[in-house]
Write an enzyme that holds these catalytic residues in place. Structure first.
Site, PDB file in Angstrom:
ATOM      1  N   HIS A  20      -6.356  -4.325 -10.949  1.00  0.00           N
ATOM      2  CA  HIS A  20      -6.780  -3.996  -9.578  1.00  0.00           C
ATOM      3  C   HIS A  20      -8.302  -3.979  -9.544  1.00  0.00           C
ATOM      4  CE1 HIS A  20      -7.507  -0.729  -6.435  1.00  0.00           C
ATOM      5  NE2 HIS A  20      -6.729  -1.558  -5.772  1.00  0.00           N
ATOM      6  N   HIS A  37       0.815  -1.230   0.000  1.00  0.00           N
ATOM      7  CA  HIS A  37       0.000   0.000   0.000  1.00  0.00           C
ATOM      8  C   HIS A  37       0.842   1.271   0.000  1.00  0.00           C
ATOM      9  CE1 HIS A  37      -4.517   0.137   1.095  1.00  0.00           C
ATOM     10  NE2 HIS A  37      -4.320  -0.862   0.280  1.00  0.00           N
TER      11      HIS A  37
HETATM   12 MG   LIG Z   1      -3.009  -2.462  -3.659  1.00  0.00          MG
END
Ligand SMILES: [Mg+2]
Length: 381
Positions: free
Chosen positions: A284, A184
């Site tokens: 994603h 992240h």
């Molecule tokens: Mg990610």
């Protein structure tokens, strides 16, 4: 055929759906959202609608160019997510008019099904290991987990030890499973090399956003110091954002988001550019059913697509799961860790409009949490 209306629906848990209506009764659905700014993206859709209403929905490429190039300012998460949702809906309409799934219109599928992975959560290593075992029992051979919590730019080595302990416990519990670890963008340049080195023995499927993708110089350092594949791309929004990264050779897997990076039209092109550099595609998608269907259509026609993220049943979706919004729920069945390609016309998902309208009455104002370090400074979430 003419576009007569474009409506958005802000729906839990943190999504935005879009419906394009036409004068011939054919409708298309899209999912224009950036998590945490759903209302802003809906406003951008509204602004783009002024141009689109009255136009023939068939001319997707031209509409895309007008939305991207015609407004002078371009790119970024808000505009590219608004374009993405509109683009998905235009493809949905085209497929329904032609009676074909979108992948058939993009040249035909080059695979029969798509490998998918499941997210696993849990705060303690033993919890994570048990969650991985559950996923294996469900037929998955690939999982992804969050790698790190808050990490200051230079933090204690103990935090790296904790990350290694978690991954080590998972690896021991599941020696054959493919493990992706998502950082992240929470790690910074001074500590990332130590971390990546420490994770090498576990032969991870990939490390995702080991640093923020805008800190690309640090990616170069990581790539030259590890054999672990590096994945990124959920915070890049166009071919122009990806081109230098592809050409650099430092990234192994790209993860464009079909609802953030200009939709099916743009992500298909990004995927093709990546193929020319022998870079893999793993779109994603922690989002809803329309976004996931759009991903599967691009996966279907992209030789370099190798795995698909999906959010069925993940912790974000409590109370409003991806499958709740469609009536043909079987379209996303997972068997042996694989999803079939949607075969219905257009996107191939039957959106439950009554449920969408009902949930839009509640709406949401989802924001990611603001984390702070011990010294009070804000942390990357
Ligand atoms: Mg990610």
């Amino acid at each position: 055929m003419k576009i007569t209306s474009i409506k958005t629906f802000i729906v839990p848990p943190r999504w935005c759906f879009l419906k394009i209506e036409t004068d011939e009764g054919v409708v298309g659905w899209g999912e224009p959202v950036i998590e945490g700014k759903a209302a802003t993206v809906a406003t951008a859709v509204d602004e783009l609608s002024d141009y689109l209403i009255g136009k023939d929905p068939a001319f997707i490429e031209d509409h895309w160019n007008v939305m991207y190039r015609g407004g002078f300012y371009r790119g970024g998460p808000i505009l590219m997510s608004a374009i993405a949702g509109i683009d998905q809906a235009l493809w949905d309409i085209k497929g329904k008019v032609m009676g074909q799934p979108i992948h058939a219109l993009l040249g035909g599928a080059c695979r029969t099904s798509m490998k998918t992975y499941s997210w696993v959560g849990g705060d303690r290593p033993a919890d994570v290991a048990n969650a991985v075992r559950e996923r294996i029992a469900q037929g998955f051979d690939s999982v992804k987990l969050n790698g790190a919590q808050e990490l200051q730019i230079v933090d204690s080595h103990k935090k790296i030890d904790e990350i290694v302990e978690t991954i080590s416990t998972v690896r021991d519990a599941a020696p054959d499973v493919n493990i992706g670890v998502d950082f992240h963008g929470r790690v910074h340049k001074p500590m990332v090399k130590t971390l990546v080195k420490a994770l090498e023995p576990f032969n991870l499927m990939f490390i995702e956003e080991p640093v923020l993708s805008e800190n690309f110089e640090a990616i170069r350092d990581i790539a030259s110091n590890t054999h672990t594949p590096i994945a990124l791309g959920e915070r890049l929004y166009s071919r122009w954002d990806f081109k230098n990264i592809l050409a650099s050779g430092y990234v192994d897997i790209i993860q464009p988001d079909l609802s953030h990076a200009g939709g099916i039209t743009e992500c298909r092109k990004i995927a093709s550019m990546a193929e020319a550099y022998d870079i893999a595609l793993a779109p994603h998608c922690p989002l809803g059913p329309i976004a996931l269907a759009a991903c599967l259509h691009v996966d279907a026609v992209s030789y370099n697509a190798f795995i698909q993220e999906q959010s069925v049943g993940i912790h974000y979706n409590a109370g409003a799961d991806l499958l709740d919004y469609i009536t043909n729920k079987e379209v996303f069945d997972v068997e042996d860790g694989m999803m079939k390609l949607p075969q219905g016309p257009g996107l191939g998902v039957d959106v439950d409009e009554e449920f969408v309208k009902k949930m839009a009455e509640t709406g949401h104002n989802w924001k990611n949490p603001v984390w702070r370090h011990k010294d009070g400074s804000v942390a990357e979430w």
